[in-house]
Design a protein around this motif. Sequence first.
Motif, PDB file in Angstrom:
ATOM      1  N   PRO A  86       0.805  -1.225   0.000  1.00 18.03           N
ATOM      2  CA  PRO A  86       0.000   0.000   0.000  1.00 18.03           C
ATOM      3  C   PRO A  86       0.839   1.276   0.000  1.00 18.03           C
ATOM      4  O   PRO A  86       0.391   2.311  -0.497  1.00 18.03           O
ATOM      5  N   LEU A  87       2.053   1.220   0.539  1.00 16.12           N
ATOM      6  CA  LEU A  87       2.920   2.400   0.469  1.00 16.12           C
ATOM      7  C   LEU A  87       3.286   2.720  -0.974  1.00 16.12           C
ATOM      8  O   LEU A  87       3.399   3.884  -1.358  1.00 16.12           O
ATOM      9  N   GLU A  88       3.466   1.669  -1.775  1.00 14.54           N
ATOM     10  CA  GLU A  88       3.803   1.874  -3.176  1.00 14.54           C
ATOM     11  C   GLU A  88       2.636   2.525  -3.922  1.00 14.54           C
ATOM     12  O   GLU A  88       2.846   3.303  -4.848  1.00 14.54           O
ATOM     13  N   VAL A  89       1.420   2.218  -3.504  1.00 22.06           N
ATOM     14  CA  VAL A  89       0.249   2.861  -4.099  1.00 22.06           C
ATOM     15  C   VAL A  89       0.326   4.373  -3.892  1.00 22.06           C
ATOM     16  O   VAL A  89       0.090   5.159  -4.820  1.00 22.06           O
ATOM     17  N   LEU A  90       0.678   4.790  -2.684  1.00 26.70           N
ATOM     18  CA  LEU A  90       0.786   6.225  -2.404  1.00 26.70           C
ATOM     19  C   LEU A  90       1.967   6.853  -3.140  1.00 26.70           C
ATOM     20  O   LEU A  90       1.898   8.007  -3.567  1.00 26.70           O
ATOM     21  N   ARG A  91       3.023   6.095  -3.310  1.00 21.25           N
ATOM     22  CA  ARG A  91       4.153   6.603  -4.104  1.00 21.25           C
ATOM     23  C   ARG A  91       3.715   6.814  -5.552  1.00 21.25           C
ATOM     24  O   ARG A  91       4.120   7.779  -6.198  1.00 21.25           O
ATOM     25  N   GLN A  92       2.908   5.909  -6.058  1.00 24.98           N
ATOM     26  CA  GLN A  92       2.405   6.059  -7.425  1.00 24.98           C
ATOM     27  C   GLN A  92       1.466   7.261  -7.541  1.00 24.98           C
ATOM     28  O   GLN A  92       1.405   7.911  -8.585  1.00 24.98           O
ATOM     29  N   TRP A  93       0.741   7.552  -6.470  1.00 20.89           N
ATOM     30  CA  TRP A  93      -0.122   8.745  -6.469  1.00 20.89           C
ATOM     31  C   TRP A  93       0.738   9.999  -6.611  1.00 20.89           C
ATOM     32  O   TRP A  93       0.391  10.933  -7.342  1.00 20.89           O
ATOM     33  N   ILE A  94       1.854  10.004  -5.909  1.00 20.97           N
ATOM     34  CA  ILE A  94       2.787  11.131  -6.018  1.00 20.97           C
ATOM     35  C   ILE A  94       3.368  11.211  -7.432  1.00 20.97           C
ATOM     36  O   ILE A  94       3.500  12.292  -8.014  1.00 20.97           O
ATOM     37  N   PHE A 138     -10.642   3.120  -3.399  1.00 21.27           N
ATOM     38  CA  PHE A 138      -9.295   2.584  -3.618  1.00 21.27           C
ATOM     39  C   PHE A 138      -8.319   3.131  -2.575  1.00 21.27           C
ATOM     40  O   PHE A 138      -7.553   2.373  -1.951  1.00 21.27           O
ATOM     41  N   LEU A 139      -8.359   4.450  -2.351  1.00 18.34           N
ATOM     42  CA  LEU A 139      -7.468   5.051  -1.366  1.00 18.34           C
ATOM     43  C   LEU A 139      -7.877   4.694   0.059  1.00 18.34           C
ATOM     44  O   LEU A 139      -7.014   4.503   0.928  1.00 18.34           O
ATOM     45  N   ARG A 140      -9.171   4.589   0.314  1.00 15.86           N
ATOM     46  CA  ARG A 140      -9.638   4.172   1.647  1.00 15.86           C
ATOM     47  C   ARG A 140      -9.082   2.797   1.996  1.00 15.86           C
ATOM     48  O   ARG A 140      -8.578   2.571   3.108  1.00 15.86           O
ATOM     49  N   ASP A 141      -9.147   1.866   1.043  1.00 20.50           N
ATOM     50  CA  ASP A 141      -8.604   0.522   1.281  1.00 20.50           C
ATOM     51  C   ASP A 141      -7.098   0.569   1.487  1.00 20.50           C
ATOM     52  O   ASP A 141      -6.536  -0.195   2.282  1.00 20.50           O
ATOM     53  N   THR A 142      -6.434   1.469   0.774  1.00 23.19           N
ATOM     54  CA  THR A 142      -4.982   1.623   0.927  1.00 23.19           C
ATOM     55  C   THR A 142      -4.641   2.106   2.332  1.00 23.19           C
ATOM     56  O   THR A 142      -3.770   1.544   3.001  1.00 23.19           O
ATOM     57  N   PRO A 158      -9.575   6.324   7.605  1.00 23.10           N
ATOM     58  CA  PRO A 158      -9.155   6.012   6.232  1.00 23.10           C
ATOM     59  C   PRO A 158      -9.985   6.683   5.149  1.00 23.10           C
ATOM     60  O   PRO A 158      -9.436   7.161   4.155  1.00 23.10           O
ATOM     61  N   GLU A 159     -11.299   6.735   5.323  1.00 21.32           N
ATOM     62  CA  GLU A 159     -12.113   7.363   4.278  1.00 21.32           C
ATOM     63  C   GLU A 159     -11.899   8.878   4.257  1.00 21.32           C
ATOM     64  O   GLU A 159     -11.818   9.479   3.179  1.00 21.32           O
ATOM     65  N   SER A 160     -11.797   9.491   5.420  1.00 18.05           N
ATOM     66  CA  SER A 160     -11.517  10.923   5.466  1.00 18.05           C
ATOM     67  C   SER A 160     -10.158  11.229   4.844  1.00 18.05           C
ATOM     68  O   SER A 160      -9.999  12.224   4.125  1.00 18.05           O
ATOM     69  N   ALA A 161      -9.190  10.370   5.115  1.00 22.68           N
ATOM     70  CA  ALA A 161      -7.858  10.550   4.539  1.00 22.68           C
ATOM     71  C   ALA A 161      -7.921  10.468   3.019  1.00 22.68           C
ATOM     72  O   ALA A 161      -7.284  11.263   2.309  1.00 22.68           O
ATOM     73  N   ALA A 162      -8.704   9.516   2.521  1.00 16.83           N
ATOM     74  CA  ALA A 162      -8.840   9.353   1.070  1.00 16.83           C
ATOM     75  C   ALA A 162      -9.470  10.593   0.439  1.00 16.83           C
ATOM     76  O   ALA A 162      -8.969  11.132  -0.559  1.00 16.83           O
ATOM     77  N   ARG A 163     -10.566  11.061   1.019  1.00 15.09           N
ATOM     78  CA  ARG A 163     -11.253  12.219   0.452  1.00 15.09           C
ATOM     79  C   ARG A 163     -10.408  13.490   0.557  1.00 15.09           C
ATOM     80  O   ARG A 163     -10.407  14.326  -0.356  1.00 15.09           O
ATOM     81  N   GLN A 192       1.235  16.249   2.081  1.00 14.35           N
ATOM     82  CA  GLN A 192      -0.049  15.850   2.653  1.00 14.35           C
ATOM     83  C   GLN A 192      -0.057  14.366   3.015  1.00 14.35           C
ATOM     84  O   GLN A 192      -0.522  13.977   4.089  1.00 14.35           O
ATOM     85  N   ILE A 193       0.471  13.542   2.141  1.00 20.23           N
ATOM     86  CA  ILE A 193       0.517  12.104   2.406  1.00 20.23           C
ATOM     87  C   ILE A 193       1.400  11.819   3.628  1.00 20.23           C
ATOM     88  O   ILE A 193       1.032  11.027   4.507  1.00 20.23           O
ATOM     89  N   GLN A 194       2.557  12.486   3.686  1.00 16.71           N
ATOM     90  CA  GLN A 194       3.478  12.225   4.786  1.00 16.71           C
ATOM     91  C   GLN A 194       2.859  12.583   6.135  1.00 16.71           C
ATOM     92  O   GLN A 194       3.132  11.911   7.147  1.00 16.71           O
ATOM     93  N   ARG A 195       2.027  13.597   6.176  1.00 15.33           N
ATOM     94  CA  ARG A 195       1.372  13.996   7.428  1.00 15.33           C
ATOM     95  C   ARG A 195       0.457  12.897   7.976  1.00 15.33           C
ATOM     96  O   ARG A 195       0.154  12.864   9.162  1.00 15.33           O
ATOM     97  N   LEU A 196       0.002  12.025   7.111  1.00 20.53           N
ATOM     98  CA  LEU A 196      -0.916  10.960   7.511  1.00 20.53           C
ATOM     99  C   LEU A 196      -0.206   9.691   7.950  1.00 20.53           C
ATOM    100  O   LEU A 196      -0.837   8.785   8.496  1.00 20.53           O
ATOM    101  N   LEU A 197       1.102   9.627   7.739  1.00 21.34           N
ATOM    102  CA  LEU A 197       1.844   8.389   7.938  1.00 21.34           C
ATOM    103  C   LEU A 197       2.851   8.491   9.087  1.00 21.34           C
ATOM    104  O   LEU A 197       3.310   9.589   9.426  1.00 21.34           O
ATOM    105  N   THR A 198       3.180   7.345   9.647  1.00 17.97           N
ATOM    106  CA  THR A 198       4.233   7.272  10.667  1.00 17.97           C
ATOM    107  C   THR A 198       5.547   6.783  10.084  1.00 17.97           C
ATOM    108  O   THR A 198       6.543   6.660  10.796  1.00 17.97           O
ATOM    109  N   VAL A 199       5.556   6.469   8.792  1.00 20.33           N
ATOM    110  CA  VAL A 199       6.769   6.002   8.100  1.00 20.33           C
ATOM    111  C   VAL A 199       7.073   6.954   6.953  1.00 20.33           C
ATOM    112  O   VAL A 199       6.200   7.676   6.485  1.00 20.33           O
ATOM    113  N   GLU A 200       8.319   6.924   6.501  1.00 18.86           N
ATOM    114  CA  GLU A 200       8.715   7.790   5.388  1.00 18.86           C
ATOM    115  C   GLU A 200       8.115   7.264   4.082  1.00 18.86           C
ATOM    116  O   GLU A 200       8.195   6.099   3.779  1.00 18.86           O
TER     117      GLU A 200
END
Length: 201
Positions: A86-94, A138-142, A158-163, A192-200
């Motif tokens: 799922p981290l790779e999904v967010l990298r692809q979003w970037i 898709f993002l909610r599941d991620t 998760p859904e709020s994060a996706a929206r 924005q993505i990094q603010r939601l995560l505890t990992v780089e």
Amino acid sequence: MSTDPSPAPRRYPKGEARRTAILEAALEVFATAGYRTGGLREVAAKAGLTHAGVRHYFPTKLDLLHAVLGWRDEQAIRQMSSSEDPLEVLRQWIEAARYNQGAQRMVELQVTLAAEATSSDHPLHEYLRERYDFAVAFLRDTFTALQARGDVVTGVNPESAARTLIALTDGVQTQWLLNRDGVDMVALVREQIQRLLTVEI
């Protein structure tokens, strides 16, 4: 006797080149004039074809617009769905934001259509609503998968994060169109993505 289904029709190089020329012309026409104003005759003129030539590939303007939208959507979905991480999904979003910084016409088209299609009588209203629903799910599941392994900040829904991520991405695209030298889409989406995560990311 073989029971195999008939093979799909081949796309020949000349036909494929014409189809691509039509899609490129349509992207420019729809991005500049919008769906309601842009017409097949204008697309044909930009592609160096006749009106009938365009309709051979795309019988209606709506068929053509669906094809243009499918260009980027299919590529992005294929890239994001191919990873089990799922981290790779967010990298692809970037990376999609990075791609868009080099695809001004596509961004213009997306922004124009999003504004037009809020009207319930717009022919793409349902299409774009379903497209947003798919992106949210898709993002909610991620984010749900990341949350399960402790990679999401405590308290994030998760859904709020996706929206929120979709809203930020759309808003940043509009700001970028107005000030391409002063707005860095990639940096803002990544932040924005990094603010939601505890990992780089």
